[in-house]
Write a protein that holds these residues in place. Structure first.
Motif, PDB file in Angstrom:
ATOM      1  N   ALA A 119       0.868  -1.186   0.000  1.00  0.00           N
ATOM      2  CA  ALA A 119       0.000   0.000   0.000  1.00  0.00           C
ATOM      3  C   ALA A 119       0.902   1.232   0.000  1.00  0.00           C
ATOM      4  N   ASP A 120       0.291   2.382  -0.213  1.00  0.00           N
ATOM      5  CA  ASP A 120       0.995   3.648  -0.367  1.00  0.00           C
ATOM      6  C   ASP A 120       2.123   3.801   0.682  1.00  0.00           C
ATOM      7  N   PRO A 121       3.393   3.773   0.268  1.00  0.00           N
ATOM      8  CA  PRO A 121       4.466   3.722   1.275  1.00  0.00           C
ATOM      9  C   PRO A 121       4.610   5.005   2.082  1.00  0.00           C
ATOM     10  N   LEU A 122       4.883   4.834   3.370  1.00  0.00           N
ATOM     11  CA  LEU A 122       5.093   5.977   4.259  1.00  0.00           C
ATOM     12  C   LEU A 122       6.533   6.483   4.171  1.00  0.00           C
ATOM     13  N   THR A 123       7.446   5.618   3.801  1.00  0.00           N
ATOM     14  CA  THR A 123       8.866   5.991   3.729  1.00  0.00           C
ATOM     15  C   THR A 123       9.465   5.419   2.454  1.00  0.00           C
ATOM     16  N   ASP A 124      10.693   5.859   2.178  1.00  0.00           N
ATOM     17  CA  ASP A 124      11.409   5.324   1.023  1.00  0.00           C
ATOM     18  C   ASP A 124      12.062   3.994   1.390  1.00  0.00           C
ATOM     19  N   ILE A 125      12.552   3.325   0.379  1.00  0.00           N
ATOM     20  CA  ILE A 125      13.406   2.151   0.597  1.00  0.00           C
ATOM     21  C   ILE A 125      14.627   2.625   1.387  1.00  0.00           C
ATOM     22  N   PRO A 126      15.092   1.866   2.392  1.00  0.00           N
ATOM     23  CA  PRO A 126      16.254   2.304   3.177  1.00  0.00           C
ATOM     24  C   PRO A 126      17.432   2.705   2.287  1.00  0.00           C
ATOM     25  N   GLU A 127      18.036   3.829   2.651  1.00  0.00           N
ATOM     26  CA  GLU A 127      19.164   4.347   1.871  1.00  0.00           C
ATOM     27  C   GLU A 127      20.455   3.715   2.392  1.00  0.00           C
ATOM     28  N   ILE A 128      21.105   2.953   1.532  1.00  0.00           N
ATOM     29  CA  ILE A 128      22.400   2.349   1.885  1.00  0.00           C
ATOM     30  C   ILE A 128      23.408   2.951   0.914  1.00  0.00           C
ATOM     31  N   SER A 129      23.942   4.106   1.272  1.00  0.00           N
ATOM     32  CA  SER A 129      24.718   4.903   0.313  1.00  0.00           C
ATOM     33  C   SER A 129      25.985   4.176  -0.133  1.00  0.00           C
ATOM     34  N   GLU A 130      26.526   3.301   0.706  1.00  0.00           N
ATOM     35  CA  GLU A 130      27.791   2.637   0.360  1.00  0.00           C
ATOM     36  C   GLU A 130      27.659   1.691  -0.834  1.00  0.00           C
ATOM     37  N   VAL A 131      26.434   1.301  -1.189  1.00  0.00           N
ATOM     38  CA  VAL A 131      26.267   0.412  -2.345  1.00  0.00           C
ATOM     39  C   VAL A 131      26.791   1.105  -3.610  1.00  0.00           C
ATOM     40  N   ALA A 132      26.607   2.432  -3.681  1.00  0.00           N
ATOM     41  CA  ALA A 132      27.060   3.169  -4.866  1.00  0.00           C
ATOM     42  C   ALA A 132      28.461   3.753  -4.680  1.00  0.00           C
ATOM     43  N   ASP A 133      29.110   3.472  -3.567  1.00  0.00           N
ATOM     44  CA  ASP A 133      30.422   4.046  -3.267  1.00  0.00           C
ATOM     45  C   ASP A 133      31.504   3.086  -3.783  1.00  0.00           C
ATOM     46  N   PRO A 134      32.336   3.543  -4.726  1.00  0.00           N
ATOM     47  CA  PRO A 134      33.321   2.619  -5.320  1.00  0.00           C
ATOM     48  C   PRO A 134      34.339   2.070  -4.328  1.00  0.00           C
ATOM     49  N   ARG A 135      34.433   2.665  -3.159  1.00  0.00           N
ATOM     50  CA  ARG A 135      35.372   2.112  -2.169  1.00  0.00           C
ATOM     51  C   ARG A 135      34.845   0.828  -1.531  1.00  0.00           C
ATOM     52  N   PHE A 136      33.549   0.548  -1.765  1.00  0.00           N
ATOM     53  CA  PHE A 136      32.955  -0.636  -1.141  1.00  0.00           C
ATOM     54  C   PHE A 136      32.582  -1.682  -2.190  1.00  0.00           C
ATOM     55  N   ARG A 137      32.699  -2.925  -1.798  1.00  0.00           N
ATOM     56  CA  ARG A 137      32.169  -4.022  -2.618  1.00  0.00           C
ATOM     57  C   ARG A 137      30.960  -4.597  -1.892  1.00  0.00           C
ATOM     58  N   GLN A 138      29.991  -5.018  -2.692  1.00  0.00           N
ATOM     59  CA  GLN A 138      28.773  -5.585  -2.104  1.00  0.00           C
ATOM     60  C   GLN A 138      28.825  -7.101  -2.229  1.00  0.00           C
ATOM     61  N   ILE A 139      28.509  -7.783  -1.145  1.00  0.00           N
ATOM     62  CA  ILE A 139      28.511  -9.248  -1.136  1.00  0.00           C
ATOM     63  C   ILE A 139      27.123  -9.724  -0.716  1.00  0.00           C
ATOM     64  N   HIS A 140      26.452 -10.454  -1.607  1.00  0.00           N
ATOM     65  CA  HIS A 140      25.144 -11.009  -1.249  1.00  0.00           C
ATOM     66  C   HIS A 140      25.377 -12.211  -0.333  1.00  0.00           C
ATOM     67  N   GLN A 141      24.654 -12.239   0.778  1.00  0.00           N
ATOM     68  CA  GLN A 141      24.946 -13.271   1.776  1.00  0.00           C
ATOM     69  C   GLN A 141      23.842 -14.305   1.936  1.00  0.00           C
ATOM     70  N   PHE A 142      22.694 -13.899   2.426  1.00  0.00           N
ATOM     71  CA  PHE A 142      21.701 -14.909   2.796  1.00  0.00           C
ATOM     72  C   PHE A 142      20.310 -14.533   2.288  1.00  0.00           C
ATOM     73  N   TYR A 143      19.591 -15.543   1.869  1.00  0.00           N
ATOM     74  CA  TYR A 143      18.187 -15.382   1.486  1.00  0.00           C
ATOM     75  C   TYR A 143      17.485 -16.623   2.007  1.00  0.00           C
ATOM     76  N   GLU A 144      16.841 -16.508   3.156  1.00  0.00           N
ATOM     77  CA  GLU A 144      16.298 -17.704   3.794  1.00  0.00           C
ATOM     78  C   GLU A 144      15.138 -17.353   4.725  1.00  0.00           C
ATOM     79  N   VAL A 145      14.318 -18.345   4.994  1.00  0.00           N
ATOM     80  CA  VAL A 145      13.145 -18.150   5.851  1.00  0.00           C
ATOM     81  C   VAL A 145      13.510 -18.460   7.300  1.00  0.00           C
ATOM     82  N   TRP A 146      13.193 -17.532   8.187  1.00  0.00           N
ATOM     83  CA  TRP A 146      13.393 -17.751   9.636  1.00  0.00           C
ATOM     84  C   TRP A 146      12.024 -17.801  10.280  1.00  0.00           C
TER      85      TRP A 146
END
Ligand code: FES
Ligand code: CO
Length: 360
Positions: A119-146
């Motif tokens: 439904a109509d979102p109250l906030t934006d998607i969380p901003e993780i600025s380091e994803v676009a920062d070339p000094r950082f590498r992104q590593i996908h870790q886990f996708y699982e049901v808890w």
């Protein structure tokens, strides 16, 4: 709080599936008990509509993608990302009644994942600025049901008392159970930010991952909670290494969360392999999962219901802010019937998680 009974929780973005999972065809996902079909349109953008055809209720996720539309497996009706029926193979006059549609939802890609708001979102998607920062590498870790509530996972992340017990094999120091107080705790409109410095132990794998030989170090922590079930934990070590973890817990139903976790590091694969980083965080998440799956999914927002100590301040703020959110939207906290549930005995706990800790 029973998350599926609080309509305001439909007004947030949740990460539901890696984009890569849609490359092989449509996928089903249940968000807050709402069955969705997810697929990529002709532009490669993700789409989400109700996973139930308006003709004879077949599951659209059993169908295929045709020209960017989802085609129902039963009679071949096709729907676009808004849920509008755009093709009915049996109708030759090209007129499609406007009532031929299924409910469509907001859907977009961010950080390599598909995010959905029901439904109509109250906030934006969380901003993780380091994803676009070339000094950082992104590593996908886990996708699982808890089998646990997202709120338990969120407050666990800000609780500096648990590592010395739960993570005693990976970085906790059980002989030093009193953690320093938080350095700061700042409330945000839809979240909070907390900083602290936590003395920790370096296991061999941690030494390798931190490129450190000492047995002890400190974690300089900056945690951000994104209401309701997202958190970013920025861990800075004294040698300058930064390890950022983003974890989202998309609520499948009242008892179950889809955990999505990726990390960001300001080092290189040549220095520390992604495999080694994932292995350490795997150990830590298994330790958390083992205990969190034993907790009650119906987390009380009323702070009088559970007992607290000084290390629980962030969790108390989360509960207060969620209670205020419900109130602001005219909702009352839904709780499970108070009839006591039988407590599973040791050896009978399979339904709620492992019966022994992950290191045994
Ligand atoms: Fe979907 Fe008939 S049930 S086209
Ligand atoms: Co933990």
């Amino acid at each position: 709080m029973l998350v599926t009974q609080q309509p305001v929780l439909r007004r947030f973005w949740y990460p539901v599936i890696p984009m890569s999972a849609l490359e092989t065809g449509p996928q089903a996902f249940t968000l807050l008990k709402t069955p969705l079909v997810l697929w990529l349109n002709e532009l490669g953008q993700p789409c989400a509509v109700l996973d139930r055809c308006c003709h004879r209720s077949a599951q659209l996720s059993k169908g295929v993608v045709c020209n960017g539309h989802i085609r129902c497996p039963y009679h071949g009706w096709e729907f676009d990302g808004s849920g509008t029926c755009v093709k009915v193979p049996q109708l030759t006059d090209n007129f499609i009644p406007p009532t031929y549609k299924v409910e469509g939802f907001r859907c977009q890609e961010r950080y390599g994942y598909v995010w959905v708001a029901l439904a109509d979102p109250l906030t934006d998607i969380p901003e993780i600025s380091e994803v676009a920062d070339p000094r950082f590498r992104q590593i996908h870790q886990f996708y699982e049901v808890w089998k646990c509530a997202g709120l338990r996972l969120m407050e666990n992340s800000f609780d500096n008392a648990h590592p010395h017990f739960v993570h005693q094999q990976s970085f906790g120091v059980i002989s030093e159970p009193v953690p320093p107080d938080l350095d700061s705790l700042e409330e945000l409109e839809y979240g909070l930010r907390a900083t602290s410095v936590l003395p920790v132990f370096n296991s061999d794998l941690q030494k390798q991952n931190l490129r450190m030989s000492e047995d002890r170090t400190v974690r300089i922590l900056e945690g951000t909670w994104f209401m309701p079930f997202g958190r970013k934990l920025k861990i800075t070590y004294p040698n300058g290494l930064i390890h950022i973890i983003f974890t989202g817990a998309a609520p499948i139903d009242d008892q179950t969360s889809q955990v999505v976790q990726f990390c960001l590091r300001n080092d290189s694969e040549a220095e520390v392999s992604a495999e080694s980083i994932i292995a350490f965080d795997r150990q830590v998440t298994l330790e958390d999962q083992w205990v969190l799956e034993s907790t009650d999914y119906d987390v009380p927002l009323d702070i009088k219901v559970e007992q607290h100590m000084f290390t629980d301040k962030p969790g108390i703020v989360m509960r207060r802010k969620l209670a205020a959110l419900l109130k602001a939207h005219g909702e009352v906290e839904a709780r499970r019937s108070r009839d006591p549930e039988p407590t599973p005995m040791v050896g009978q706990t399979q339904k709620r998680g492992r019966s022994s800790p992950p290191w045994v």
